[in-house]
Design a protein around this motif. Structure first.
Motif, short mmCIF file in Angstrom:
data_model
loop_
_atom_site.label_atom_id
_atom_site.label_comp_id
_atom_site.label_asym_id
_atom_site.label_seq_id
_atom_site.Cartn_x
_atom_site.Cartn_y
_atom_site.Cartn_z
N HIS A 368 16.31 -39.07 0.87
CA HIS A 368 16.49 -37.64 1.10
C HIS A 368 15.16 -37.02 1.50
O HIS A 368 14.11 -37.31 0.91
CB HIS A 368 17.05 -36.95 -0.15
N VAL A 369 15.22 -36.17 2.52
CA VAL A 369 14.02 -35.49 3.01
C VAL A 369 14.32 -34.01 3.10
O VAL A 369 15.46 -33.57 3.01
CB VAL A 369 13.60 -36.04 4.39
N GLY A 370 13.29 -33.24 3.29
CA GLY A 370 13.43 -31.81 3.56
C GLY A 370 12.63 -31.46 4.79
O GLY A 370 11.56 -32.04 5.03
N GLY A 371 13.12 -30.51 5.58
CA GLY A 371 12.36 -30.14 6.76
C GLY A 371 13.06 -29.14 7.64
O GLY A 371 14.17 -28.69 7.35
N LYS A 372 12.38 -28.77 8.71
CA LYS A 372 12.89 -27.77 9.65
C LYS A 372 12.42 -28.13 11.06
O LYS A 372 11.27 -28.52 11.25
CB LYS A 372 12.39 -26.37 9.28
N THR A 373 13.34 -27.98 12.01
CA THR A 373 13.02 -28.24 13.41
C THR A 373 12.56 -26.96 14.10
O THR A 373 12.76 -25.85 13.61
CB THR A 373 14.24 -28.78 14.17
N GLY A 374 11.99 -27.13 15.28
CA GLY A 374 11.63 -25.99 16.12
C GLY A 374 11.68 -26.38 17.59
O GLY A 374 11.40 -27.54 17.94
N THR A 375 12.04 -25.44 18.42
CA THR A 375 12.00 -25.62 19.88
C THR A 375 11.46 -24.33 20.47
O THR A 375 12.05 -23.26 20.26
CB THR A 375 13.39 -25.91 20.47
N ALA A 376 10.35 -24.41 21.16
CA ALA A 376 9.73 -23.19 21.69
C ALA A 376 9.46 -23.34 23.19
O ALA A 376 8.99 -24.39 23.65
CB ALA A 376 8.41 -22.91 20.97
N GLN A 377 9.78 -22.28 23.94
CA GLN A 377 9.41 -22.23 25.34
C GLN A 377 7.89 -22.15 25.46
O GLN A 377 7.23 -21.48 24.67
CB GLN A 377 10.04 -21.04 26.03
N VAL A 378 7.35 -22.85 26.44
CA VAL A 378 5.91 -22.85 26.67
C VAL A 378 5.56 -21.83 27.74
O VAL A 378 6.24 -21.76 28.78
CB VAL A 378 5.43 -24.26 27.09
N ALA A 379 4.54 -21.03 27.49
CA ALA A 379 4.09 -20.06 28.48
C ALA A 379 3.35 -20.77 29.61
O ALA A 379 2.38 -21.49 29.38
CB ALA A 379 3.18 -19.03 27.84
N VAL A 380 3.82 -20.59 30.83
CA VAL A 380 3.20 -21.18 32.02
C VAL A 380 2.89 -20.04 32.98
O VAL A 380 3.79 -19.29 33.38
CB VAL A 380 4.14 -22.21 32.68
N VAL A 388 9.74 -26.05 30.39
CA VAL A 388 8.73 -26.72 29.56
C VAL A 388 8.86 -26.21 28.13
O VAL A 388 8.77 -24.99 27.89
CB VAL A 388 7.31 -26.47 30.09
N PHE A 389 9.04 -27.13 27.19
CA PHE A 389 9.26 -26.77 25.80
C PHE A 389 8.36 -27.59 24.88
O PHE A 389 7.94 -28.70 25.21
CB PHE A 389 10.72 -27.03 25.39
N SER A 390 8.08 -27.02 23.72
CA SER A 390 7.46 -27.76 22.62
C SER A 390 8.53 -28.03 21.57
O SER A 390 9.21 -27.11 21.12
CB SER A 390 6.31 -26.95 21.99
N SER A 391 8.67 -29.29 21.20
CA SER A 391 9.63 -29.69 20.18
C SER A 391 8.85 -30.02 18.91
O SER A 391 7.92 -30.82 18.94
CB SER A 391 10.41 -30.92 20.64
N THR A 392 9.23 -29.39 17.79
CA THR A 392 8.44 -29.52 16.57
C THR A 392 9.32 -29.88 15.37
O THR A 392 10.52 -29.65 15.35
CB THR A 392 7.68 -28.22 16.26
#
Length: 446
Positions: A368-380, A388-392
């Motif tokens: 069992h793990v705990g966590g949170k994802t993220g997806t953010a648009q990258v400023a170009v 273009v995205f950052s996946s976290t």
């Protein structure tokens, strides 16, 4: 008779002149050799190249990361942790630990890093596979021991072979995990909720009206994942609802959230020894209602992967921030950020985020793990890109009693760029290696 005498006399004179010239030449040569001996220092030996001794760089598991004298410095593990180890030139260290700790190494001191070569190699391999599979630009990850702050891995991909560093473009030398600053996206929602829980401004089961879109502070805030029209706080995390986050931060003074973000380590460099990025956290006086809402869900502020790992470690470590450490024996520090009860509540909620949402993508069966994802648009070029995205991902393992905190970032993937598609499986594969290397038994549950 007179003619014959004249020729004999002439011959004798010529022969005497030749003998005198020969003797003069021999005398000159003897004199030159004598002068050369006088000019040379006594007991002079043939000149030899000067060899400058240099201390080795070692890993926590006893491997030599860099060894040998300055003029013949060798890196037995090639590309392993290359941006961290760094390299030398003719006069000393040029990059990484070789440069930062040049004085100590030049005195012959050995320097031991907290890195575990087995963990570092596993993390680099997982990142390389992900970058190749999705045709991403680059990726970074940090693995941190929850209690001590020791960094067992800090990876930046693509890397380079330290033994061939002059043949590599300089951007490959960059320690992206510690230097690259980016908008982290929805991964920050967990840190925002923790701050508001700690302030008593919400509870895990407080209910909010959450339509799929909402006009807020002059802008339209949208959600992506379909969800019910009312969500509890824990469900706002589960469905990663931007609309829900606007409800949570509505009427919260900017100073409150700024204080917690700063305590998490945002907007300030990590005192690691190596160069690190500050990230961007504007003063609360510059926040408006909309900017506070967007920062609450991870836009409008920037972090490094190292900062993200240290911030999530607060949730894993009973509410205390522990400064990341790279050199064995280096001083470290800690500070209270959240109460133990708040941290425990967040671990339980983030375990639910995984188990109720992306269990197969982020978690191994039996653990069992705990966590949170993220997806953010990258400023170009000053505008958010639609391509273009950052996946976290930020998380910890095991969920009940965390031993390791892990942060992941991948930039510019051409496919599977959502955090749940890309960063979460990287986290799963990294934690798989950790659990195996440390022989962690299956976890019955948090």
């Amino acid at each position: 008779m007179p003619h014959s005498f004249f020729r004999a006399s002439d011959y004798q004179l010529s022969r005497r002149a030749s003998v005198i010239a020969f003797l003069a030449l021999v005398s000159f040569m003897i004199l030159a050799v004598a002068l050369a001996k006088l000019a040379a220092p006594p007991n002079a030996a043939p000149a030899r190249p000067v060899v400058t001794a240099r201390g080795p760089l070692l890993s926590a598991d006893g491997r030599i990361l860099a060894g040998g004298p300055l003029q013949a410095r060798r890196y037995p593990h090639g590309s392993l942790a290359a941006p961290i180890v760094g390299f030398v030139g003719a006069s000393g260290g040029l990059e990484g630990a070789e440069r930062v700790y040049d004085g100590r190494l030049a005195r012959g001191e050995a320097l031991t890093l907290t890195l575990d070569t087995r963990v570092q190699a596993a993390v680099e391999r997982v990142l390389e596979d992900a970058v190749r599979r999705t045709d991403a630009q680059f990726a970074s990850a940090v693995v941190m021991e929850t209690r001590t702050g020791n960094l067992t891995a800090m990876a930046s991909v693509p890397g380079f072979d330290l033994n061939r560093w002059p043949q590599v473009p300089p951007d490959r030398w960059r320690n992206r995990a510690a230097l690259d600053e980016y908008e982290p996206g929805s991964v920050v929602k967990a840190l925002t909720v923790a701050a508001l829980l700690n302030e008593g401004r919400t509870t895990p089961d407080t209910v909010y009206d959450t339509p799929m879109w909402r006009r807020y502070a002059g802008a339209t805030i949208n959600d992506i994942v379909p969800h019910p029209g009312q969500l509890r706080t824990r469900q706002i995390l589960r469905y990663s609802s931007n609309v829900g986050m606007t409800r949570l931060v509505e009427d919260v003074p900017p100073e409150v959230l700024h204080r917690y973000f700063s305590a998490y380590g945002f907007g300030r460099p990590v005192r690691l020894g190596l160069p690190t990025g500050d990230g961007l956290l504007r003063d609360p006086e510059d926040w408006g209602a909309l900017s506070q809402a967007t920062m609450a869900f991870g836009q409008g502020l920037t972090v490094t992967t190292l900062q993200l790992a240290a911030a999530f470690n607060v949730l894993a470590n009973g509410g205390r921030y522990v400064a990341p450490r790279l050199v064995v024996g280096a001083p470290t520090g800690s500070r209270a950020v959240l109460s133990r009860a708040t941290a425990a509540s967040m671990r339980e909620m983030l375990h639910g985020v995984i188990d109720e949402g992306i269990r197969a993508k982020a978690e191994l069966p039996g653990y069992h793990v705990g966590g949170k994802t993220g997806t953010a648009q990258v400023a170009v070029d000053g505008r958010y890109s639609g391509e273009v995205f950052s996946s976290t991902f930020g998380g910890f393992v095991p969920a009940g009693q965390p031993r390791f905190t892990v942060a992941v970032m991948v930039r510019g993937a051409k496919r599977e760029y959502q955090g749940s598609q890309l960063a979460a499986p990287i986290f799963r594969d990294v934690t798989s290696a950790l659990l195996s290397l440390h022989a962690v038994r299956p976890d019955p549950g948090p």
